[in-house]
Write a protein that holds these residues in place. Sequence first.
Motif, short mmCIF file in Angstrom:
data_model
loop_
_atom_site.label_atom_id
_atom_site.label_comp_id
_atom_site.label_asym_id
_atom_site.label_seq_id
_atom_site.Cartn_x
_atom_site.Cartn_y
_atom_site.Cartn_z
N VAL A 30 -3.82 -24.50 -52.84
CA VAL A 30 -2.90 -24.98 -51.80
C VAL A 30 -1.70 -25.67 -52.44
O VAL A 30 -0.55 -25.42 -52.06
N ALA A 31 -1.94 -26.53 -53.42
CA ALA A 31 -0.85 -27.27 -54.06
C ALA A 31 0.10 -26.32 -54.78
O ALA A 31 1.33 -26.47 -54.68
N VAL A 32 -0.43 -25.32 -55.48
CA VAL A 32 0.43 -24.36 -56.19
C VAL A 32 1.25 -23.54 -55.20
O VAL A 32 2.45 -23.32 -55.39
N GLU A 33 0.61 -23.07 -54.13
CA GLU A 33 1.34 -22.27 -53.13
C GLU A 33 2.45 -23.08 -52.47
O GLU A 33 3.56 -22.57 -52.28
N LEU A 34 2.16 -24.31 -52.12
CA LEU A 34 3.20 -25.15 -51.53
C LEU A 34 4.30 -25.45 -52.53
O LEU A 34 5.48 -25.49 -52.17
N ASN A 35 3.94 -25.63 -53.80
CA ASN A 35 4.93 -25.84 -54.85
C ASN A 35 5.87 -24.64 -54.94
O ASN A 35 7.10 -24.78 -55.02
N LEU A 36 5.30 -23.45 -54.92
CA LEU A 36 6.12 -22.23 -54.98
C LEU A 36 7.03 -22.11 -53.76
O LEU A 36 8.21 -21.74 -53.89
N TYR A 37 6.50 -22.41 -52.60
CA TYR A 37 7.31 -22.38 -51.38
C TYR A 37 8.46 -23.37 -51.48
O TYR A 37 9.61 -23.05 -51.14
N LEU A 38 8.17 -24.57 -51.97
CA LEU A 38 9.20 -25.60 -52.07
C LEU A 38 10.27 -25.26 -53.11
O LEU A 38 11.38 -25.76 -53.03
N ASP A 39 9.93 -24.39 -54.06
CA ASP A 39 10.94 -23.94 -55.02
C ASP A 39 12.08 -23.21 -54.32
O ASP A 39 13.23 -23.25 -54.77
N THR A 40 11.78 -22.56 -53.21
CA THR A 40 12.80 -21.81 -52.47
C THR A 40 13.22 -22.48 -51.17
O THR A 40 14.17 -22.05 -50.53
N HIS A 41 12.48 -23.51 -50.75
CA HIS A 41 12.79 -24.24 -49.52
C HIS A 41 12.69 -25.74 -49.80
O HIS A 41 11.86 -26.44 -49.22
N PRO A 42 13.54 -26.26 -50.69
CA PRO A 42 13.38 -27.65 -51.16
C PRO A 42 13.63 -28.72 -50.11
O PRO A 42 13.27 -29.88 -50.33
N CYS A 43 14.20 -28.37 -48.97
CA CYS A 43 14.48 -29.39 -47.95
C CYS A 43 13.51 -29.34 -46.78
O CYS A 43 13.71 -30.05 -45.79
N ASP A 44 12.47 -28.54 -46.88
CA ASP A 44 11.49 -28.42 -45.80
C ASP A 44 10.59 -29.66 -45.82
O ASP A 44 9.64 -29.76 -46.59
N ARG A 45 10.91 -30.60 -44.95
CA ARG A 45 10.21 -31.90 -44.92
C ARG A 45 8.72 -31.73 -44.63
O ARG A 45 7.90 -32.42 -45.20
N ASP A 46 8.36 -30.83 -43.71
CA ASP A 46 6.95 -30.61 -43.40
C ASP A 46 6.19 -30.08 -44.61
O ASP A 46 5.07 -30.51 -44.88
N ALA A 47 6.82 -29.17 -45.34
CA ALA A 47 6.17 -28.62 -46.54
C ALA A 47 6.02 -29.68 -47.62
O ALA A 47 5.01 -29.71 -48.33
N ILE A 48 7.00 -30.55 -47.74
CA ILE A 48 6.91 -31.65 -48.71
C ILE A 48 5.75 -32.56 -48.35
O ILE A 48 4.96 -32.95 -49.21
N ASN A 49 5.62 -32.88 -47.06
CA ASN A 49 4.51 -33.73 -46.62
C ASN A 49 3.17 -33.03 -46.86
O ASN A 49 2.21 -33.67 -47.32
N ASP A 50 3.11 -31.73 -46.55
CA ASP A 50 1.88 -30.97 -46.80
C ASP A 50 1.54 -30.95 -48.29
O ASP A 50 0.38 -31.10 -48.68
N PHE A 51 2.56 -30.77 -49.13
CA PHE A 51 2.36 -30.76 -50.57
C PHE A 51 1.79 -32.10 -51.04
O PHE A 51 0.82 -32.15 -51.79
N ASN A 52 2.40 -33.18 -50.57
CA ASN A 52 1.93 -34.52 -50.98
C ASN A 52 0.49 -34.76 -50.54
O ASN A 52 -0.31 -35.33 -51.29
N CYS A 53 0.15 -34.32 -49.33
CA CYS A 53 -1.23 -34.47 -48.85
C CYS A 53 -2.18 -33.64 -49.71
O CYS A 53 -3.28 -34.09 -50.06
N ALA A 54 -1.77 -32.41 -50.04
CA ALA A 54 -2.61 -31.54 -50.85
C ALA A 54 -2.84 -32.14 -52.23
O ALA A 54 -3.97 -32.11 -52.75
#
Length: 85
Positions: A19-43
């Motif tokens: 989960v953390a790796v997938e969210l990290n990869l997503y955030l590489d292309t969507h760095p301003c997605d606040r929900d994804a950042i929160n999900d990443f931090n929770c993961a």
Amino acid sequence: MNYDKQRAMLRKVQEMEFVAVELNLYLDTHPCDRDAINDFNCAVEMLQKHKERYEAEFGPLLNFGFGGLSEEPWQWVQGPWPWEL
């Protein structure tokens, strides 16, 4: 030793790593997605908790100084190793 419990705990670590790796990869292309950042931090927080629980019960997941402190006897040689499960 309860290998079923060890396998289950290791599986949780692996799932949260995924989960953390997938969210990290997503955030590489969507760095301003606040929900994804929160999900990443929770993961990452959940991953750390699962790793701590696993290591407290079964010993380090990593060696070469990345596994934290060790107790006597040297825990890394106590089997099975994570990749042997």
